[in-house]
Design a protein around this motif. Structure first.
Motif, PDB file in Angstrom:
ATOM      1  N   GLY A  30     -21.658  62.443  13.461  1.00 21.97           N
ATOM      2  CA  GLY A  30     -20.233  62.518  13.761  1.00 21.97           C
ATOM      3  C   GLY A  30     -19.357  61.713  12.817  1.00 21.97           C
ATOM      4  O   GLY A  30     -18.174  61.519  13.084  1.00 21.97           O
ATOM      5  N   HIS A  31     -19.929  61.218  11.727  1.00 21.80           N
ATOM      6  CA  HIS A  31     -19.194  60.418  10.756  1.00 21.80           C
ATOM      7  C   HIS A  31     -19.369  60.994   9.351  1.00 21.80           C
ATOM      8  O   HIS A  31     -20.296  61.756   9.099  1.00 21.80           O
ATOM      9  CB  HIS A  31     -19.692  58.967  10.746  1.00 21.80           C
ATOM     10  CG  HIS A  31     -19.349  58.208  11.974  1.00 21.80           C
ATOM     11  ND1 HIS A  31     -19.958  58.436  13.196  1.00 21.80           N
ATOM     12  CD2 HIS A  31     -18.460  57.207  12.178  1.00 21.80           C
ATOM     13  CE1 HIS A  31     -19.446  57.612  14.096  1.00 21.80           C
ATOM     14  NE2 HIS A  31     -18.536  56.852  13.506  1.00 21.80           N
ATOM     15  N   GLU A  32     -18.490  60.604   8.458  1.00 25.57           N
ATOM     16  CA  GLU A  32     -18.656  60.950   7.052  1.00 25.57           C
ATOM     17  C   GLU A  32     -18.506  59.682   6.225  1.00 25.57           C
ATOM     18  O   GLU A  32     -17.855  58.716   6.648  1.00 25.57           O
ATOM     19  CB  GLU A  32     -17.655  62.015   6.607  1.00 25.57           C
ATOM     20  CG  GLU A  32     -16.208  61.622   6.726  1.00 25.57           C
ATOM     21  CD  GLU A  32     -15.274  62.759   6.351  1.00 25.57           C
ATOM     22  OE1 GLU A  32     -14.410  62.518   5.487  1.00 25.57           O
ATOM     23  OE2 GLU A  32     -15.414  63.859   6.911  1.00 25.57           O
ATOM     24  N   PRO A  74     -24.023  57.655  10.457  1.00 28.13           N
ATOM     25  CA  PRO A  74     -24.238  58.038  11.860  1.00 28.13           C
ATOM     26  C   PRO A  74     -23.712  59.455  12.125  1.00 28.13           C
ATOM     27  O   PRO A  74     -22.773  59.915  11.461  1.00 28.13           O
ATOM     28  CB  PRO A  74     -23.420  57.015  12.651  1.00 28.13           C
ATOM     29  CG  PRO A  74     -23.057  55.934  11.700  1.00 28.13           C
ATOM     30  CD  PRO A  74     -23.123  56.515  10.329  1.00 28.13           C
ATOM     31  N   GLU A  83      -8.464  66.579  17.673  1.00 29.50           N
ATOM     32  CA  GLU A  83      -8.000  65.261  17.271  1.00 29.50           C
ATOM     33  C   GLU A  83      -6.933  65.322  16.182  1.00 29.50           C
ATOM     34  O   GLU A  83      -6.243  64.343  15.948  1.00 29.50           O
ATOM     35  CB  GLU A  83      -9.177  64.431  16.774  1.00 29.50           C
ATOM     36  CG  GLU A  83     -10.222  64.162  17.861  1.00 29.50           C
ATOM     37  CD  GLU A  83     -11.417  63.454  17.290  1.00 29.50           C
ATOM     38  OE1 GLU A  83     -11.309  62.230  17.090  1.00 29.50           O
ATOM     39  OE2 GLU A  83     -12.436  64.111  17.040  1.00 29.50           O
ATOM     40  N   ALA A 114     -18.345  54.341   7.088  1.00 31.27           N
ATOM     41  CA  ALA A 114     -18.572  55.548   7.885  1.00 31.27           C
ATOM     42  C   ALA A 114     -17.315  55.785   8.711  1.00 31.27           C
ATOM     43  O   ALA A 114     -16.909  54.938   9.499  1.00 31.27           O
ATOM     44  CB  ALA A 114     -19.789  55.385   8.789  1.00 31.27           C
ATOM     45  N   ILE A 115     -16.704  56.942   8.486  1.00 27.68           N
ATOM     46  CA  ILE A 115     -15.452  57.285   9.158  1.00 27.68           C
ATOM     47  C   ILE A 115     -15.727  58.431  10.120  1.00 27.68           C
ATOM     48  O   ILE A 115     -16.344  59.429   9.736  1.00 27.68           O
ATOM     49  CB  ILE A 115     -14.380  57.701   8.135  1.00 27.68           C
ATOM     50  CG1 ILE A 115     -14.111  56.530   7.192  1.00 27.68           C
ATOM     51  CG2 ILE A 115     -13.110  58.169   8.823  1.00 27.68           C
ATOM     52  CD1 ILE A 115     -13.177  56.853   6.061  1.00 27.68           C
ATOM     53  N   PRO A 116     -15.279  58.323  11.380  1.00 28.78           N
ATOM     54  CA  PRO A 116     -15.513  59.419  12.333  1.00 28.78           C
ATOM     55  C   PRO A 116     -14.876  60.722  11.846  1.00 28.78           C
ATOM     56  O   PRO A 116     -13.769  60.711  11.316  1.00 28.78           O
ATOM     57  CB  PRO A 116     -14.829  58.937  13.619  1.00 28.78           C
ATOM     58  CG  PRO A 116     -14.685  57.468  13.469  1.00 28.78           C
ATOM     59  CD  PRO A 116     -14.565  57.212  11.992  1.00 28.78           C
ATOM     60  N   ASN A 117     -15.640  61.805  12.011  1.00 27.28           N
ATOM     61  CA  ASN A 117     -15.069  63.139  11.721  1.00 27.28           C
ATOM     62  C   ASN A 117     -14.011  63.430  12.756  1.00 27.28           C
ATOM     63  O   ASN A 117     -14.181  63.144  13.939  1.00 27.28           O
ATOM     64  CB  ASN A 117     -16.147  64.218  11.793  1.00 27.28           C
ATOM     65  CG  ASN A 117     -17.111  64.138  10.643  1.00 27.28           C
ATOM     66  OD1 ASN A 117     -16.755  63.707   9.550  1.00 27.28           O
ATOM     67  ND2 ASN A 117     -18.353  64.545  10.871  1.00 27.28           N
ATOM     68  N   MET A 118     -12.945  64.032  12.328  1.00 23.27           N
ATOM     69  CA  MET A 118     -11.888  64.390  13.267  1.00 23.27           C
ATOM     70  C   MET A 118     -12.036  65.886  13.585  1.00 23.27           C
ATOM     71  O   MET A 118     -11.968  66.701  12.691  1.00 23.27           O
ATOM     72  CB  MET A 118     -10.513  64.097  12.662  1.00 23.27           C
ATOM     73  CG  MET A 118     -10.322  62.599  12.518  1.00 23.27           C
ATOM     74  SD  MET A 118      -8.734  62.005  11.929  1.00 23.27           S
ATOM     75  CE  MET A 118      -7.544  63.083  12.554  1.00 23.27           C
TER      76      MET A 118
END
Length: 140
Positions: free
Chosen positions: A106-108, A104, A138, A130-134
């Motif tokens: 905004g994620h990596e 998705p 943040e 899928a990990i949200p980009n910081m």
């Protein structure tokens, strides 16, 4: 969030039979240079080394939901090791493209891989997260 999971069980003797029958042709078609180098360093367990990596490729193809279709090829999925020794996947070509399509905005992607073997079986599990980009704000 978890966006894909896959597992595979591979018979080590089946891989040995392919090595006996097709030799380098099989190795070059299925495995990356890094994987072949690792197997050459383990001459007494070469089939087991390859079987675990074969299972990892199958597990990844299941986790992305394509199998080996839609441009995802075995040689596009390589098993390597992090500095800690933990296995991970290095993706190229269609495998990298398919993973990118799944992530998705905004994620990596973060791929979790575990390998094991107990003759005559080798097994791999893949979890794709899928990990949200910081963003910079943040990180503070």
């Amino acid at each position: 969030m978890i966006i894909g999971t896959g597992s595979d069980l591979c018979n080590i003797e089946r891989i040995q039979n392919s090595l006996d029958r097709f030799g380098e042709r099989f190795e070059n078609r299925v495995f990356t240079e890094t994987e072949r180098a690792k197997a050459r360093r383990r001459p007494f367990t070469i089939a087991g080394t390859y079987a675990k990596r074969f299972a990892a490729k199958e597990a990844f193809s299941k986790a992305v939901g394509t199998g080996f279709r839609r441009g995802v090829f075995m040689k596009d999925i390589g098993v390597s090791n992090k500095p800690s020794g933990a296995p991970t996947l290095v993706l190229t070509g269609g495998a990298a493209k398919r993973l990118e399509e799944m992530i998705p905005a905004g994620h990596e992607a973060h791929i979790h891989l575990t390998l094991t073997d107990d003759h005559p079986w080798a097994q791999a599990f893949v979890i794709i997260e899928a990990i949200p980009n910081m963003g910079p704000a943040e990180l503070i």
